[in-house]
Scaffold this active site. Structure first.
Site, PDB file in Angstrom:
ATOM      1  N   LYS A  75      93.369  39.336  57.277  1.00  0.00           N
ATOM      2  CA  LYS A  75      93.695  38.589  58.419  1.00  0.00           C
ATOM      3  C   LYS A  75      92.851  37.561  58.825  1.00  0.00           C
ATOM      4  O   LYS A  75      93.093  36.332  58.891  1.00  0.00           O
ATOM      5  CB  LYS A  75      94.280  39.498  59.604  1.00  0.00           C
ATOM      6  CG  LYS A  75      94.997  38.620  60.773  1.00  0.00           C
ATOM      7  CD  LYS A  75      94.714  39.301  62.156  1.00  0.00           C
ATOM      8  CE  LYS A  75      93.581  38.514  62.646  1.00  0.00           C
ATOM      9  NZ  LYS A  75      93.308  38.750  64.060  1.00  0.00           N
ATOM     10  N   ASP A  92      98.913  39.064  62.070  1.00  0.00           N
ATOM     11  CA  ASP A  92      98.511  39.875  63.149  1.00  0.00           C
ATOM     12  C   ASP A  92      99.477  40.704  63.641  1.00  0.00           C
ATOM     13  O   ASP A  92     100.629  40.911  63.253  1.00  0.00           O
ATOM     14  CB  ASP A  92      97.619  39.234  64.137  1.00  0.00           C
ATOM     15  CG  ASP A  92      98.800  38.314  64.947  1.00  0.00           C
ATOM     16  OD1 ASP A  92      99.991  38.530  64.733  1.00  0.00           O
ATOM     17  OD2 ASP A  92      98.228  37.780  65.954  1.00  0.00           O
TER      18      ASP A  92
END
Ligand code: SF4
Length: 209
Positions: free
Chosen positions: A118, A136
């Site tokens: 991420k 996320d």
């Protein structure tokens, strides 16, 4: 999802300012800010980095600080002890292996301590302008509610989302889904009554039709 472009078009109209809400001026600053943003609001991170980056904003600067000193700088962010360690270790590796520069590939970025996919994708898309899909908790929740994907964890969502969304739209979709998740499709209770994409939303169909 066959209406994906329509959904993204509407979100673009709704959030014309959708962009990274972390403040940074270099790839390294964004990397540090993204590490700090785990379980911490962007507003809080910007407050902390706004002061800290005036004094320290290169990997070399952070290698010269002790972990205690970094903790002191970032102590108002959640999980500050482990984040201080990650910032220190990542800075050391950047200096030792990458000549003090942040690498611009997913493979190299994810070799840095504390940098997962991420964080790496956030840096690639925002600091290096590459097509990348950072997932996320907002992106995970909202994309599942709408029905763009059907996944059980954020980690399992990146590849299905890349399949579902045209590559050129990956990076901006990340911001659109986050903006939508923060403003309307909130975690505890989505505000479907004011949502502009009810017509295309799986959650809405399943719950209100
Ligand atoms: S209709 Fe409701 S669940 Fe669907 S995207 Fe909008 S706010 Fe989220």
């Amino acid at each position: 999802m066959k209406n994906i472009n329509k959904v993204l078009d509407i979100l673009e109209e709704t959030y014309p300012d959708a962009k990274c809400e972390l403040e940074y001026t270099t790839p390294f600053e964004l990397l540090v800010a993204t590490i700090l943003s785990a379980q911490c609001t962007d507003v809080r991170v910007n407050k902390v980095t706004g002061e800290m980056f005036k004094k320290y904003n290169t990997p070399e600067d952070f290698t010269k600080l002790s972990i205690k000193e970094i903790e002191e700088e970032i102590k108002t962010c959640g999980l500050f002890r482990s984040k201080a360690e990650k910032i220190k270790q990542t800075s050391e590796k950047l200096c030792d292996v990458y000549n003090g520069e942040v690498p611009n590939t997913l493979e190299e970025l994810t070799k840095l301590p504390g940098v997962g996919r991420k964080t790496a994708n956030v840096v690639l898309s925002n600091a290096f302008g590459q097509d990348a899909m950072a997932v996320d908790t907002h992106v995970f929740r909202v994309s599942n509610r709408i029905g763009i994907v059907n996944t059980s964890t954020p980690e399992k969502t990146e590849f299905p989302l890349m399949e579902a969304i045209p590559k050129k739209r990956w990076s901006h979709s990340h911001h659109l889904l986050i903006f939508h998740g923060r403003r309307i499709c909130k975690a505890r209770k989505p505000e479907c009554e004011i949502c502009p994409i009810t017509k295309y939303c799986k959650y809405y169909k399943d719950n209100f039709k």
